[in-house]
Motif scaffolding. Structure first.
Motif, PDB file in Angstrom:
ATOM      1  N   ALA A 250      41.405  40.980  45.850  1.00 58.31           N
ATOM      2  CA  ALA A 250      41.029  42.079  46.743  1.00 58.31           C
ATOM      3  C   ALA A 250      41.153  43.441  46.069  1.00 58.31           C
ATOM      4  CB  ALA A 250      41.881  42.034  48.011  1.00 58.31           C
ATOM      5  N   SER A 251      42.132  43.608  45.212  1.00 57.02           N
ATOM      6  CA  SER A 251      42.350  44.914  44.579  1.00 57.02           C
ATOM      7  C   SER A 251      41.663  45.043  43.226  1.00 57.02           C
ATOM      8  CB  SER A 251      43.858  45.147  44.397  1.00 57.02           C
ATOM      9  OG  SER A 251      44.409  44.172  43.531  1.00 57.02           O
ATOM     10  N   MET A 252      40.936  44.003  42.798  1.00 60.65           N
ATOM     11  CA  MET A 252      40.313  44.016  41.476  1.00 60.65           C
ATOM     12  C   MET A 252      38.839  44.380  41.570  1.00 60.65           C
ATOM     13  SD  MET A 252      41.722  40.457  39.847  1.00 60.65           S
ATOM     14  CE  MET A 252      43.442  39.972  39.902  1.00 60.65           C
ATOM     15  N   ASP A 253      38.338  45.095  40.569  1.00 63.13           N
ATOM     16  CA  ASP A 253      36.893  45.262  40.471  1.00 63.13           C
ATOM     17  C   ASP A 253      36.334  44.075  39.684  1.00 63.13           C
ATOM     18  OD1 ASP A 253      37.272  45.751  37.724  1.00 63.13           O
ATOM     19  OD2 ASP A 253      37.255  47.928  37.987  1.00 63.13           O
ATOM     20  N   LEU A 254      35.020  44.018  39.550  1.00 62.55           N
ATOM     21  CA  LEU A 254      34.363  42.871  38.936  1.00 62.55           C
ATOM     22  C   LEU A 254      34.812  42.663  37.494  1.00 62.55           C
ATOM     23  CD1 LEU A 254      32.414  40.814  40.065  1.00 62.55           C
ATOM     24  CD2 LEU A 254      30.516  42.136  39.109  1.00 62.55           C
ATOM     25  N   GLU A 255      34.938  43.746  36.735  1.00 59.83           N
ATOM     26  CA  GLU A 255      35.328  43.635  35.334  1.00 59.83           C
ATOM     27  C   GLU A 255      36.736  43.061  35.201  1.00 59.83           C
ATOM     28  OE1 GLU A 255      33.759  46.214  36.659  1.00 59.83           O
ATOM     29  OE2 GLU A 255      31.841  45.812  35.645  1.00 59.83           O
ATOM     30  N   GLU A 256      37.643  43.458  36.084  1.00 60.93           N
ATOM     31  CA  GLU A 256      39.003  42.925  36.036  1.00 60.93           C
ATOM     32  C   GLU A 256      39.019  41.435  36.367  1.00 60.93           C
ATOM     33  OE1 GLU A 256      41.892  46.613  37.321  1.00 60.93           O
ATOM     34  OE2 GLU A 256      40.569  45.794  38.859  1.00 60.93           O
ATOM     35  N   GLN A 257      38.195  41.050  37.316  1.00 65.19           N
ATOM     36  CA  GLN A 257      38.106  39.625  37.646  1.00 65.19           C
ATOM     37  C   GLN A 257      37.568  38.825  36.460  1.00 65.19           C
ATOM     38  OE1 GLN A 257      35.962  38.978  41.354  1.00 65.19           O
ATOM     39  NE2 GLN A 257      36.731  40.923  42.164  1.00 65.19           N
ATOM     40  N   PHE A 258      36.504  39.348  35.837  1.00 66.44           N
ATOM     41  CA  PHE A 258      35.932  38.663  34.677  1.00 66.44           C
ATOM     42  C   PHE A 258      36.947  38.528  33.555  1.00 66.44           C
ATOM     43  CE2 PHE A 258      31.399  40.198  35.833  1.00 66.44           C
ATOM     44  CZ  PHE A 258      31.251  39.114  36.685  1.00 66.44           C
ATOM     45  N   ALA A 259      37.669  39.590  33.283  1.00 69.91           N
ATOM     46  CA  ALA A 259      38.636  39.584  32.183  1.00 69.91           C
ATOM     47  C   ALA A 259      39.706  38.523  32.407  1.00 69.91           C
ATOM     48  CB  ALA A 259      39.271  40.966  32.032  1.00 69.91           C
ATOM     49  N   LEU A 260      40.181  38.426  33.650  1.00 70.54           N
ATOM     50  CA  LEU A 260      41.220  37.440  33.955  1.00 70.54           C
ATOM     51  C   LEU A 260      40.675  36.020  33.808  1.00 70.54           C
ATOM     52  CD1 LEU A 260      44.068  36.807  34.961  1.00 70.54           C
ATOM     53  CD2 LEU A 260      43.205  36.999  37.308  1.00 70.54           C
ATOM     54  N   MET A 261      39.499  35.769  34.366  1.00 64.12           N
ATOM     55  CA  MET A 261      38.921  34.430  34.271  1.00 64.12           C
ATOM     56  C   MET A 261      38.590  34.068  32.828  1.00 64.12           C
ATOM     57  SD  MET A 261      36.557  33.937  37.698  1.00 64.12           S
ATOM     58  CE  MET A 261      35.656  35.489  37.611  1.00 64.12           C
ATOM     59  N   LYS A 262      38.082  35.021  32.065  1.00 65.24           N
ATOM     60  CA  LYS A 262      37.722  34.760  30.661  1.00 65.24           C
ATOM     61  C   LYS A 262      38.960  34.419  29.843  1.00 65.24           C
ATOM     62  CE  LYS A 262      34.373  34.995  27.474  1.00 65.24           C
ATOM     63  NZ  LYS A 262      35.067  34.718  26.228  1.00 65.24           N
ATOM     64  N   LYS A 263      40.066  35.081  30.128  1.00 71.49           N
ATOM     65  CA  LYS A 263      41.311  34.805  29.400  1.00 71.49           C
ATOM     66  C   LYS A 263      41.725  33.347  29.600  1.00 71.49           C
ATOM     67  CE  LYS A 263      46.222  36.136  29.241  1.00 71.49           C
ATOM     68  NZ  LYS A 263      46.727  34.803  29.639  1.00 71.49           N
TER      69      LYS A 263
END
Length: 680
Positions: A487-500
């Motif tokens: 909820a508090s993440m933007d799209l780029e933050e979500q991508f970065a976490l999933m990519k990691k």
């Protein structure tokens, strides 16, 4: 499945008719004349004449009659039909013959469910909840190889002391056939090309016969011989619960099942180097790669996930040479020929004779030079570019055919340099990172799908939309899993976490409310996954509009009155296409389910009143299936007032239409005179 229902006495005619009604491709045979049944004068004569003509026989009689009738004709569990016996009162359904391979056990369960009977199944693996190794490959589309080591006879001695063995898995001591491990493989090439190449269609007949014999050999090589003593020793080791190592080098539906249902005597490994086989009596392998000299008894299941890219020179090789290249595979790569799913090459080679022969054996896909030229490859060739109009054929074709999977074997030449090959593993099957986009359903944790919950239970990372998905849905996460609220993440933050997590080879669940394909905002995520060639899949969920219908106890389609459901939203911060404005959609006066629009209820009401009568029923549904679910009914003219007075904002569904609470209008689907495919 072609099924004969054999009725000995007329007292059980109703049982036979019930089975016939529920089982497609079935026929009732009776010793008396009854309407809708086929009369036979002798049960034993019928079985003698038809034992090999049916997939299954269901006897409705005493077990003794059934056994004495089939006994003279029983030959081998690998070819015998399924035989089931139902007592004349319909109290017990008994699996008699060919329980696993002939599917008698499954049919017995089906028959028991139809009649409300007790299923009687005697095979040890079924009664102890173990995998049926003899049908596991068939269930998941895997080919099978059976291997034994020098410990083979030691294992036989070990099993002779066991009192319990599975009737379905017994072996014939006098029958020991050799397993032919010939492999079903493929081919590929890339070097000297001539776009004007022609071929001779008038091949010598003797050469055609030789080619056909090779194809038969290759086909036979893809099937294991289950009759061998070795195979049955493996099954007996497993059902008698000797320590077993399970090596899973790929991931698919079947391996997920094996991990989820793993018996206590089985240990799971993902890398060969991690195993100490001296601790085990049996090794079960799921892999497209050969396992040489595993020291202990073993069975290998081979998923068909390899894609071979093939290039052919101006003077292509004979099929025999191509066959050898396919069997041997890439040097040092140890692939199983049975793992080859598809061969791909350039379309200008479509009419080459060796390709025509190959198409009799395996699927062959063709790509244009333009399609191939768009693929980045590790070994581009100026020669291939000159003659074929693309810098690569075999590598590019393998990559395209595998849906941009991993190039496992880069370009290598055939024996006579007349062909080149490359091998890719189909995207999504390697034990690498994977993202599962899961529909959470409308809110209640009980309403997530069985598959969805399984995905959550195995996830290393769960990233859920906390503003829309109850946190309770993540409580089934395994120990050590990371659970994050997006909820508090933007799209780029979500991508970065999933990519990691993905790059670490982890399993990721992106948990969305309802069904992710309806206002789920997954398109931009999938675009990112596609750009980075990441493996992902979507598990659908129950949408809130379906939960609304259930909560309202309403059928949203009314015969002859409302046959359409519109899923839409009002125009808020996201503009609506002009042709999809609410007042235009409202002209049909269909049942309308309006998402994400409680904050603009006045605007929604104004547009809908342009077409719907002001007394049209409406329902405003808040937090459907959540613990604090609230539902407000009213008329369209009061919609905005209902929303405002009850302070409804997020996660609110608005339903409009005459279908709400309607009980008029009957469907003809179940009318007696309404005949269709499934009602005879």
């Amino acid at each position: 499945m072609k099924t004969a229902i054999l009725l000995v006495t007329g007292n059980s005619l109703s049982l036979a008719e019930t089975l016939h009604q529920e089982m497609n491709d079935s026929e009732i045979f009776t010793l008396e004349h009854f309407p809708g049944c086929t009369y036979i004068s002798s049960l034993s004569d019928f079985i003698e004449e038809n034992f090999d003509e049916y997939d299954a026989f269901i006897f409705i009689c005493a077990m003794g009659i059934c056994v004495r009738t089939i006994a003279p004709h029983v030959k081998d569990k690998h070819t015998d039909p399924a035989v089931i016996c139902v007592d004349s009162m319909g109290r017990n359904a008994i699996s008699v013959l060919s329980g696993h391979i002939g599917q008698a056990n499954k049919i017995t369960q089906d028959v028991a469910h139809i009649l409300g009977a007790n299923p009687v199944i005697s095979t040890l693996s079924d009664n102890s909840g173990l995998w049926a190794l003899d049908t596991l490959g068939q269930e998941f589309g895997w080919e099978v190889l059976v291997g034994m080591s020098h410990a083979y006879y030691k294992n036989i001695e070990l099993l002779e002391d066991d009192e319990e063995s599975d009737e379905e898995e017994e072996y014939n001591e006098e029958e020991e056939e050799e397993y032919d491990e010939e492999e079903d493989e493929e081919y590929d090439e890339d070097e000297e090309y001539d776009e004007d190449e022609e071929y001779d269609e008038d091949e010598d007949e003797d050469e055609d016969e030789d080619d056909n014999s090779i194809i038969l050999q290759m086909r036979d090589g893809t099937n294991y011989n289950e009759k061998t003593k070795e195979f049955n020793v493996i099954i007996n080791l497993f059902v008698n619960k000797y320590r077993t190592a399970l090596l899973l080098e790929i991931r698919d539906e079947g391996t997920d099942y094996l991990e989820r249902t793993r018996p206590q005597h089985v240990d799971v490994y993902y890398h060969r180097s991690d195993m100490d086989l001296s601790q085990y009596k049996l090794l079960i392998i799921v892999s497209p790669f050969m396992f040489f000299d595993p020291v202990i008894a073993n069975i290998q299941y081979i998923p068909r996930i390899l894609h071979v890219g093939l290039g052919l020179a101006l003077d292509p090789p004979e099929f025999e040479e191509l066959f050898v290249n396919l069997v041997v595979g890439a040097p040092g790569k140890n692939i199983c020929g049975q793992a080859i799913k598809e061969v791909a090459t350039i379309d200008v080679k479509r009419n080459v004779e060796v390709i025509k022969i190959l198409q009799k054996l395996v699927d062959v896909r063709f790509y244009t030079a333009e399609e191939l030229s768009q693929v980045e490859v590790p070994n581009p060739s100026t020669t291939v570019q000159k003659y074929m109009g693309t810098p690569s054929v075999c590598e590019a074709a393998a990559i395209l055919s595998s849906h941009h999977g991993v190039l496992y074997a880069e370009k290598f030449k055939g024996l006579s340099n007349k062909s080149t090959f490359a091998i890719a593993i189909e995207n999504g099957y390697l034990r690498q990172g994977h993202i599962e986009i899961v529909g959470a359903g409308p809110g209640n944790p009980d309403l997530i799908s069985v598959r969805g919950r399984q995905m959550l239970e195995k996830a290393d990372l769960i990233l859920y939309a906390g503003s829309l998905v109850p946190r309770e849905l993540t409580f089934c996460a395994k120990p050590g899993a990371t659970v994050r609220n997006s909820a508090s993440m933007d799209l780029e933050e979500q991508f970065a976490l999933m990519k990691k997590f993905y790059d670490e080879g982890k399993f990721i669940v992106r948990l969305h409310t309802g069904d992710p394909c309806i206002y789920g905002a997954i398109q931009e995520q999938m675009n990112y996954f596609d750009q980075h060639h990441m493996s992902y899949h979507i598990t659908p969920g129950i949408s809130s509009f379906q939960a609304a219908a259930a909560a309202l106890k309403s059928q949203f389609t009314i015969p002859e009155k409302v046959q359409s459901i519109i899923l839409t939203r009002g125009e808020g911060r996201t503009p609506m296409p002009e042709r999809e404005q609410l007042h235009l959609l409202a002209r049909s006066q269909s049942t309308m389910c309006i998402f994400l629009s409680a904050g603009i209820a006045e605007q929604v009401q104004e547009e809908l009143l342009q077409e719907y009568p002001e007394t049209t029923p409406v329902a405003v549904c808040y937090h459907l299936t959540w613990k604090d679910e609230r539902i407000y009914r009213g008329e369209l003219k009061d919609l905005a007032k209902i929303v405002k007075e009850n302070n409804l904002t997020l996660t609110t569904m608005i339903v409009v239409g005459e279908a709400i609470d309607n009980r008029e209008g009957l469907s003809r689907l179940y009318a007696h005179e309404f005949k269709h495919l499934f009602r005879r």
